[in-house]
Design a protein around this motif. Structure first.
Motif, mmCIF file in Angstrom:
data_model
loop_
_atom_site.group_PDB
_atom_site.id
_atom_site.type_symbol
_atom_site.label_atom_id
_atom_site.label_comp_id
_atom_site.label_asym_id
_atom_site.label_seq_id
_atom_site.Cartn_x
_atom_site.Cartn_y
_atom_site.Cartn_z
ATOM 1 N N GLU A 168 0.823 -1.215 0.000
ATOM 2 C CA GLU A 168 0.000 0.000 0.000
ATOM 3 C C GLU A 168 0.855 1.262 0.000
ATOM 4 N N ASN A 169 2.076 1.178 0.536
ATOM 5 C CA ASN A 169 2.963 2.349 0.565
ATOM 6 C C ASN A 169 3.413 2.777 -0.829
ATOM 7 N N ILE A 170 3.359 1.864 -1.794
ATOM 8 C CA ILE A 170 3.853 2.189 -3.138
ATOM 9 C C ILE A 170 2.787 2.042 -4.221
ATOM 10 N N LEU A 171 1.548 1.759 -3.843
ATOM 11 C CA LEU A 171 0.488 1.568 -4.844
ATOM 12 C C LEU A 171 0.385 2.748 -5.804
ATOM 13 N N HIS A 172 0.523 3.952 -5.291
ATOM 14 C CA HIS A 172 0.397 5.148 -6.136
ATOM 15 C C HIS A 172 1.578 5.321 -7.093
ATOM 16 N N LEU A 173 2.651 4.550 -6.891
ATOM 17 C CA LEU A 173 3.827 4.651 -7.759
ATOM 18 C C LEU A 173 3.823 3.606 -8.873
ATOM 19 N N LEU A 174 3.010 2.570 -8.754
ATOM 20 C CA LEU A 174 3.067 1.442 -9.673
ATOM 21 C C LEU A 174 2.722 1.805 -11.114
ATOM 22 N N ASP A 175 1.915 2.826 -11.330
ATOM 23 C CA ASP A 175 1.556 3.242 -12.687
ATOM 24 C C ASP A 175 2.606 4.151 -13.326
ATOM 25 N N ASN A 176 3.581 4.571 -12.543
ATOM 26 C CA ASN A 176 4.625 5.442 -13.065
ATOM 27 C C ASN A 176 5.564 4.614 -13.950
ATOM 28 N N PRO A 177 5.759 5.007 -15.210
ATOM 29 C CA PRO A 177 6.614 4.224 -16.110
ATOM 30 C C PRO A 177 8.090 4.209 -15.690
ATOM 31 N N TYR A 178 8.480 5.081 -14.774
ATOM 32 C CA TYR A 178 9.865 5.145 -14.319
ATOM 33 C C TYR A 178 10.070 4.421 -12.986
ATOM 34 N N PHE A 179 9.050 3.665 -12.570
ATOM 35 C CA PHE A 179 9.098 2.923 -11.308
ATOM 36 C C PHE A 179 8.835 1.454 -11.580
ATOM 37 N N GLU A 180 9.691 0.595 -11.059
ATOM 38 C CA GLU A 180 9.524 -0.844 -11.208
ATOM 39 C C GLU A 180 9.618 -1.485 -9.827
ATOM 40 N N PHE A 181 8.652 -2.340 -9.490
ATOM 41 C CA PHE A 181 8.648 -3.026 -8.203
ATOM 42 C C PHE A 181 8.959 -4.499 -8.392
ATOM 43 N N LEU A 182 9.905 -5.009 -7.600
ATOM 44 C CA LEU A 182 10.245 -6.427 -7.602
ATOM 45 C C LEU A 182 9.995 -6.984 -6.205
#
Length: 70
Positions: free
Chosen positions: A41-55
């Motif tokens: 939930e801390n990064i949900l708002h970042l997941l749609d950013n094309p410059y952000f990748e979550f592993l």
């Protein structure tokens, strides 16, 4: 000059804020977290950013990540 930056523990409270600040100054972020203490939930708002990748990963062993500049 934007850089590709690896943030380990990026879904935690501090890590998520670090990711936000680095994205705000035009860096590409690879965020790695095992979600043991951090929460998605801390990064949900970042997941749609094309410059952000979550592993979602644990790092008990070395990993090799290819970073291509350009």
């Amino acid at each position: 000059m934007n850089k590709k930056i690896l943030v380990i523990g990026g879904a935690g409270f501090l890590g998520s804020h670090i990711c936000e600040k680095l994205l705000a100054v035009d860096h590409d972020i690879i965020c790695v977290d095992n979600l043991y203490a951090g929460i998605k939930e801390n990064i949900l708002h970042l997941l749609d950013n094309p410059y952000f990748e979550f592993l979602h990963d644990d790092l008990p062993f070395p990993r090799f990540v290819e970073v291509v500049n350009g």
